[in-house]
Scaffold this active site. Structure first.
Site, PDB file in Angstrom:
ATOM      1  N   GLY A  53      -4.963  -7.023  -5.465  1.00 32.72           N
ATOM      2  CA  GLY A  53      -3.927  -6.679  -4.482  1.00 32.72           C
ATOM      3  C   GLY A  53      -4.327  -6.253  -3.301  1.00 32.72           C
ATOM      4  O   GLY A  53      -5.452  -6.361  -2.856  1.00 32.72           O
ATOM      5  N   GLN A 105      -3.000  -2.143   5.172  1.00 30.95           N
ATOM      6  CA  GLN A 105      -4.549  -2.186   4.514  1.00 30.95           C
ATOM      7  C   GLN A 105      -5.287  -3.600   5.755  1.00 30.95           C
ATOM      8  O   GLN A 105      -6.771  -3.344   6.230  1.00 30.95           O
ATOM      9  CB  GLN A 105      -5.365  -2.775   3.349  1.00 30.95           C
ATOM     10  CG  GLN A 105      -4.860  -1.743   1.958  1.00 30.95           C
ATOM     11  CD  GLN A 105      -5.024  -1.964   0.677  1.00 30.95           C
ATOM     12  OE1 GLN A 105      -4.946  -3.191   0.276  1.00 30.95           O
ATOM     13  NE2 GLN A 105      -6.113  -1.515   0.013  1.00 30.95           N
ATOM     14  N   CYS A 165      -9.759   0.765  -4.929  1.00 30.48           N
ATOM     15  CA  CYS A 165      -8.884   0.235  -3.883  1.00 30.48           C
ATOM     16  C   CYS A 165     -10.007  -0.516  -2.076  1.00 30.48           C
ATOM     17  O   CYS A 165     -11.159  -0.463  -2.766  1.00 30.48           O
ATOM     18  CB  CYS A 165      -8.596   1.776  -3.115  1.00 30.48           C
ATOM     19  SG  CYS A 165      -7.642   1.223  -1.404  1.00 30.48           S
ATOM     20  N   LEU A 166      -9.362  -1.472  -2.141  1.00 33.88           N
ATOM     21  CA  LEU A 166     -10.803  -2.264  -1.426  1.00 33.88           C
ATOM     22  C   LEU A 166     -10.840  -1.604  -0.392  1.00 33.88           C
ATOM     23  O   LEU A 166     -11.755  -1.539   0.948  1.00 33.88           O
ATOM     24  CB  LEU A 166      -9.396  -4.075  -1.613  1.00 33.88           C
ATOM     25  CG  LEU A 166      -9.235  -4.561  -2.254  1.00 33.88           C
ATOM     26  CD1 LEU A 166      -9.106  -5.672  -1.135  1.00 33.88           C
ATOM     27  CD2 LEU A 166     -11.059  -5.079  -2.913  1.00 33.88           C
ATOM     28  N   HIS A 225       0.957   0.441  -7.220  1.00 35.43           N
ATOM     29  CA  HIS A 225      -0.992   1.230  -6.269  1.00 35.43           C
ATOM     30  C   HIS A 225      -0.219   0.325  -4.322  1.00 35.43           C
ATOM     31  O   HIS A 225      -0.437   1.023  -3.287  1.00 35.43           O
ATOM     32  CB  HIS A 225      -1.860   0.417  -6.961  1.00 35.43           C
ATOM     33  CG  HIS A 225      -2.863   0.676  -6.051  1.00 35.43           C
ATOM     34  ND1 HIS A 225      -3.847   1.492  -6.402  1.00 35.43           N
ATOM     35  CD2 HIS A 225      -3.603   0.131  -4.501  1.00 35.43           C
ATOM     36  CE1 HIS A 225      -5.256   1.113  -5.563  1.00 35.43           C
ATOM     37  NE2 HIS A 225      -4.062   0.320  -4.434  1.00 35.43           N
ATOM     38  N   GLU A 226       0.054  -1.081  -4.549  1.00 35.27           N
ATOM     39  CA  GLU A 226       0.355  -1.680  -3.455  1.00 35.27           C
ATOM     40  C   GLU A 226       1.905  -1.133  -2.695  1.00 35.27           C
ATOM     41  O   GLU A 226       1.400  -1.203  -1.716  1.00 35.27           O
ATOM     42  CB  GLU A 226       0.718  -3.057  -4.075  1.00 35.27           C
ATOM     43  CG  GLU A 226      -0.444  -4.305  -4.116  1.00 35.27           C
ATOM     44  CD  GLU A 226      -1.987  -3.784  -3.576  1.00 35.27           C
ATOM     45  OE1 GLU A 226      -1.830  -3.063  -2.241  1.00 35.27           O
ATOM     46  OE2 GLU A 226      -3.081  -3.810  -4.245  1.00 35.27           O
ATOM     47  N   HIS A 278       0.781   2.202  -0.875  1.00 30.58           N
ATOM     48  CA  HIS A 278       0.028   2.253   0.664  1.00 30.58           C
ATOM     49  C   HIS A 278       1.597   1.883   1.421  1.00 30.58           C
ATOM     50  O   HIS A 278       1.305   1.576   2.456  1.00 30.58           O
ATOM     51  CB  HIS A 278      -0.597   0.199   0.721  1.00 30.58           C
ATOM     52  CG  HIS A 278      -1.723   0.901  -0.368  1.00 30.58           C
ATOM     53  ND1 HIS A 278      -3.033   1.728   0.643  1.00 30.58           N
ATOM     54  CD2 HIS A 278      -2.880  -0.554  -1.324  1.00 30.58           C
ATOM     55  CE1 HIS A 278      -4.061   1.471  -0.319  1.00 30.58           C
ATOM     56  NE2 HIS A 278      -4.007   0.543  -1.550  1.00 30.58           N
TER      57      HIS A 278
HETATM   58  O1  K1U Z   1      -4.979  -2.691  -3.000  1.00 31.04           O
HETATM   59  C1  K1U Z   1      -6.062  -2.326  -3.274  1.00 31.04           C
HETATM   60  O2  K1U Z   1      -6.544  -1.400  -2.605  1.00 31.04           O
HETATM   61  C2  K1U Z   1      -6.430  -4.072  -4.295  1.00 31.04           C
HETATM   62  C3  K1U Z   1      -6.660  -2.909  -4.831  1.00 31.04           C
HETATM   63  C4  K1U Z   1      -5.471  -3.196  -6.221  1.00 31.04           C
HETATM   64  C5  K1U Z   1      -5.841  -2.665  -7.796  1.00 31.04           C
HETATM   65  C6  K1U Z   1      -7.109  -2.428  -7.983  1.00 31.04           C
HETATM   66  C7  K1U Z   1      -6.919  -1.577  -9.742  1.00 31.04           C
HETATM   67  C8  K1U Z   1      -5.496  -0.898 -10.171  1.00 31.04           C
HETATM   68  C9  K1U Z   1      -4.881  -0.993  -9.242  1.00 31.04           C
HETATM   69  C10 K1U Z   1      -4.416  -1.445  -8.143  1.00 31.04           C
HETATM   70  C11 K1U Z   1      -8.782  -3.432  -6.371  1.00 31.04           C
HETATM   71  O3  K1U Z   1      -7.920  -4.722  -5.748  1.00 31.04           O
HETATM   72  S1  K1U Z   1     -10.212  -2.870  -6.237  1.00 31.04           S
HETATM   73  C12 K1U Z   1     -10.643  -4.453  -7.102  1.00 31.04           C
HETATM   74  C13 K1U Z   1     -10.072  -5.237  -8.504  1.00 31.04           C
HETATM   75  O4  K1U Z   1      -9.717  -4.064  -9.069  1.00 31.04           O
HETATM   76  C14 K1U Z   1     -10.654  -5.802  -8.540  1.00 31.04           C
HETATM   77  C15 K1U Z   1     -11.946  -6.840  -7.802  1.00 31.04           C
HETATM   78  C16 K1U Z   1     -11.806  -8.155  -8.499  1.00 31.04           C
HETATM   79  C17 K1U Z   1     -11.731  -8.120 -10.373  1.00 31.04           C
HETATM   80  C18 K1U Z   1     -11.232  -7.434 -10.939  1.00 31.04           C
HETATM   81  C19 K1U Z   1     -10.532  -5.944 -10.384  1.00 31.04           C
HETATM   82 ZN    ZN Z   2      -5.762  -0.012  -2.835  1.00 29.86          ZN
END
Ligand code: K1U
Ligand code: ZN
Length: 173
Positions: free
Chosen positions: A46, A51, A95-96, A137-138, A141
């Site tokens: 996401g 972001q 979270c990225l 989560h999004e 943000h």
């Molecule tokens: O919003 C963001 O920062 C993105 C975030 C979204 C998220 C992750 C976990 C739970 C809720 C929301 C991410 O994508 S973090 C990376 C991640 O979870 C992932 C990366 C590669 C493969 C699978 C998962």
């Molecule tokens: Zn996030």
């Protein structure tokens, strides 16, 4: 399409509420394309416009994370949660904007969300599983809330200090 730079916490833009999008135009379509490319490149499941330093209410998601799964990119403009389940779910969130930090967050297990699609049409859908966690989560943000805001102050402070250190190291190159 172009990759956009992802802001790292702490950054004041990640703590501010984003503005609604008035109409779906070429700028919005380009932003959605760029955000999907940036999310897949990261990689993530996401991404929310703040972001990438755009203070508008747009999110992208694709929670089909198994290898070989058919991609299912979604673009949600002005999303709003209109119903939440009583049942709750705990997920180890990342979270990225807070790289390599994970913590358990409890949220409603199912949510119904209304939004505008890229074609300008009104949409409404129920999400469960990882999709429900991700869409909440999004949308957080878009309201200036990070998953660490749900943690105990000491843990949040520890993660924030790690991110400050990471940003200092990144600035040194
Ligand atoms: O919003 C963001 O920062 C993105 C975030 C979204 C998220 C992750 C976990 C739970 C809720 C929301 C991410 O994508 S973090 C990376 C991640 O979870 C992932 C990366 C590669 C493969 C699978 C998962
Ligand atoms: Zn996030």
């Amino acid at each position: 399409m172009a990759l956009r730079k992802i802001l790292i916490h702490p950054d004041p833009r990640l703590k501010k509420a984003a503005d609604p999008i008035a109409s779906v135009d070429d700028d919005v379509r380009r932003l959605a394309d760029d955000m999907l490319e940036t999310m897949y490149d990261a990689p993530g499941i996401g991404l929310a416009a703040p972001q990438v330093a755009v203070m508008n209410r747009l999110i992208v998601m694709d929670c089909e994370k198994e290898e070989g799964a058919t991609p299912n990119p979604m673009v949600l403009i002005n999303p709003a949660v209109v119903w939440t389940s009583e049942e709750r779910n705990v997920y180890d969130e990342g979270c990225l904007s807070i790289p390599e930090q994970y913590a358990e967050v409890e949220r409603p297990a199912e949510v119904e969300v209304q939004w505008t699609g890229l074609d300008g049409k009104a949409m409404r859908e129920r999400f469960d599983g990882l999709w429900a966690t991700c869409v909440q989560h999004e949308i957080d943000h878009l309201n200036g809330t990070l998953f660490i805001d749900y943690l105990k102050p000491l843990k949040r402070q520890m993660i924030t200090r790690k991110m400050q250190k990471l940003k200092r190291e990144m600035a040194r190159g």
